[in-house]
Design a protein around this motif. Sequence first.
Motif, PDB file in Angstrom:
ATOM      1  N   LEU A  16       0.824  -1.205   0.000  1.00 22.48           N
ATOM      2  CA  LEU A  16       0.000   0.000   0.000  1.00 22.48           C
ATOM      3  C   LEU A  16       0.856   1.252   0.000  1.00 22.48           C
ATOM      4  O   LEU A  16       1.998   1.239   0.451  1.00 22.48           O
ATOM      5  N   SER A  19      -1.725   7.522   3.222  1.00 26.66           N
ATOM      6  CA  SER A  19      -1.758   7.745   4.673  1.00 26.66           C
ATOM      7  C   SER A  19      -2.505   6.600   5.345  1.00 26.66           C
ATOM      8  O   SER A  19      -3.636   6.746   5.803  1.00 26.66           O
ATOM      9  N   VAL A  20      -1.861   5.441   5.395  1.00 26.09           N
ATOM     10  CA  VAL A  20      -2.508   4.224   5.890  1.00 26.09           C
ATOM     11  C   VAL A  20      -1.918   3.718   7.204  1.00 26.09           C
ATOM     12  O   VAL A  20      -2.354   2.697   7.726  1.00 26.09           O
ATOM     13  N   ARG A  23      -4.496   3.027   9.975  1.00 30.28           N
ATOM     14  CA  ARG A  23      -5.787   2.554   9.479  1.00 30.28           C
ATOM     15  C   ARG A  23      -5.937   1.052   9.692  1.00 30.28           C
ATOM     16  O   ARG A  23      -4.962   0.304   9.699  1.00 30.28           O
ATOM     17  N   PHE A  25      -7.740  -2.559   8.343  1.00 32.43           N
ATOM     18  CA  PHE A  25      -8.269  -3.246   7.165  1.00 32.43           C
ATOM     19  C   PHE A  25      -8.931  -4.539   7.615  1.00 32.43           C
ATOM     20  O   PHE A  25      -8.550  -5.132   8.620  1.00 32.43           O
ATOM     21  N   LYS A  39      -3.308  -4.173  10.322  1.00 36.16           N
ATOM     22  CA  LYS A  39      -2.674  -2.848  10.267  1.00 36.16           C
ATOM     23  C   LYS A  39      -1.424  -2.927   9.399  1.00 36.16           C
ATOM     24  O   LYS A  39      -0.654  -3.866   9.505  1.00 36.16           O
ATOM     25  N   PRO A  40      -1.214  -1.907   8.565  1.00 37.45           N
ATOM     26  CA  PRO A  40      -0.011  -1.882   7.723  1.00 37.45           C
ATOM     27  C   PRO A  40       1.256  -1.650   8.536  1.00 37.45           C
ATOM     28  O   PRO A  40       1.238  -0.946   9.542  1.00 37.45           O
ATOM     29  N   TYR A  47       4.016   0.545   2.587  1.00 34.92           N
ATOM     30  CA  TYR A  47       3.368  -0.191   3.663  1.00 34.92           C
ATOM     31  C   TYR A  47       2.959  -1.566   3.171  1.00 34.92           C
ATOM     32  O   TYR A  47       2.613  -1.744   2.008  1.00 34.92           O
ATOM     33  N   ARG A  66     -10.475  -1.652   3.147  1.00 32.74           N
ATOM     34  CA  ARG A  66     -10.222  -0.537   4.070  1.00 32.74           C
ATOM     35  C   ARG A  66     -11.517  -0.228   4.823  1.00 32.74           C
ATOM     36  O   ARG A  66     -12.590  -0.170   4.238  1.00 32.74           O
ATOM     37  N   THR A  74      -5.571   9.096   1.937  1.00 34.94           N
ATOM     38  CA  THR A  74      -5.499   8.283   0.729  1.00 34.94           C
ATOM     39  C   THR A  74      -4.992   6.882   1.057  1.00 34.94           C
ATOM     40  O   THR A  74      -4.265   6.680   2.024  1.00 34.94           O
ATOM     41  N   ALA A  75      -5.375   5.943   0.240  1.00 36.74           N
ATOM     42  CA  ALA A  75      -4.872   4.569   0.341  1.00 36.74           C
ATOM     43  C   ALA A  75      -4.904   3.975  -1.058  1.00 36.74           C
ATOM     44  O   ALA A  75      -5.955   3.913  -1.680  1.00 36.74           O
ATOM     45  N   ALA A 120      -9.936   5.682  13.885  1.00 36.78           N
ATOM     46  CA  ALA A 120      -9.686   4.424  13.184  1.00 36.78           C
ATOM     47  C   ALA A 120     -10.122   3.242  14.035  1.00 36.78           C
ATOM     48  O   ALA A 120     -10.455   2.184  13.515  1.00 36.78           O
TER      49      ALA A 120
END
Length: 199
Positions: A16, A19-20, A23, A25, A39-40, A47, A66, A74-75, A120
Amino acid sequence: ALVVTAKAVGEMKVYLSGSVANRNFTLYIDGERISDKLKPAAENGKYVVTFDVGNYPTVKEIRFIRQQEADNGTAAILGFDMRGELLETKEKDTLIEFLGDSITSGMGVHSMNHEDNSTARTDDGTSAYAFLTAQYLGVNYRIRSRIGIGVYKNSAGESGVKNGWVDSYNYENCWRDQTTTFSEERKADIVVIYLGTNE
């Protein structure tokens, strides 16, 4: 979201950018929610999220999604690695479009009290009614939702682009860019509108 059908086994990695870092998933395999806490981790300037798809090389539908709405940074999925054979993912017969606000976005769905802010940790579109309905019915879906938006006005009483769907619907994402129009690759067979709580 990343959706693949594959005869896969063992570890899978999704790469990825954006800005992850903070975040979450969610991972579904064959319709079963495997994890909602992926999580990344930073790795070589990008990431990566690593997860296991099982010990047997059977055909699986893998969904990596996501949880937070697109306006929360953004992702972009750069690619993925897996052991196995990638197969064609077939379109479902029905496409449902969900148009809504924070309820559709899953804002605060994991909140323990009303004082919990949208974070998040508390927001999760994969635990909200729109996503769960699509999963239950086994259909393709498109979710277009935004915290605070209304039909004509947002929760602060402001109208116009970014505040009401009447003025915002024709943009791909008017909160990021008001030049890219929304273009449907496929028309929805059913449209579900859940709005009015912010008017």
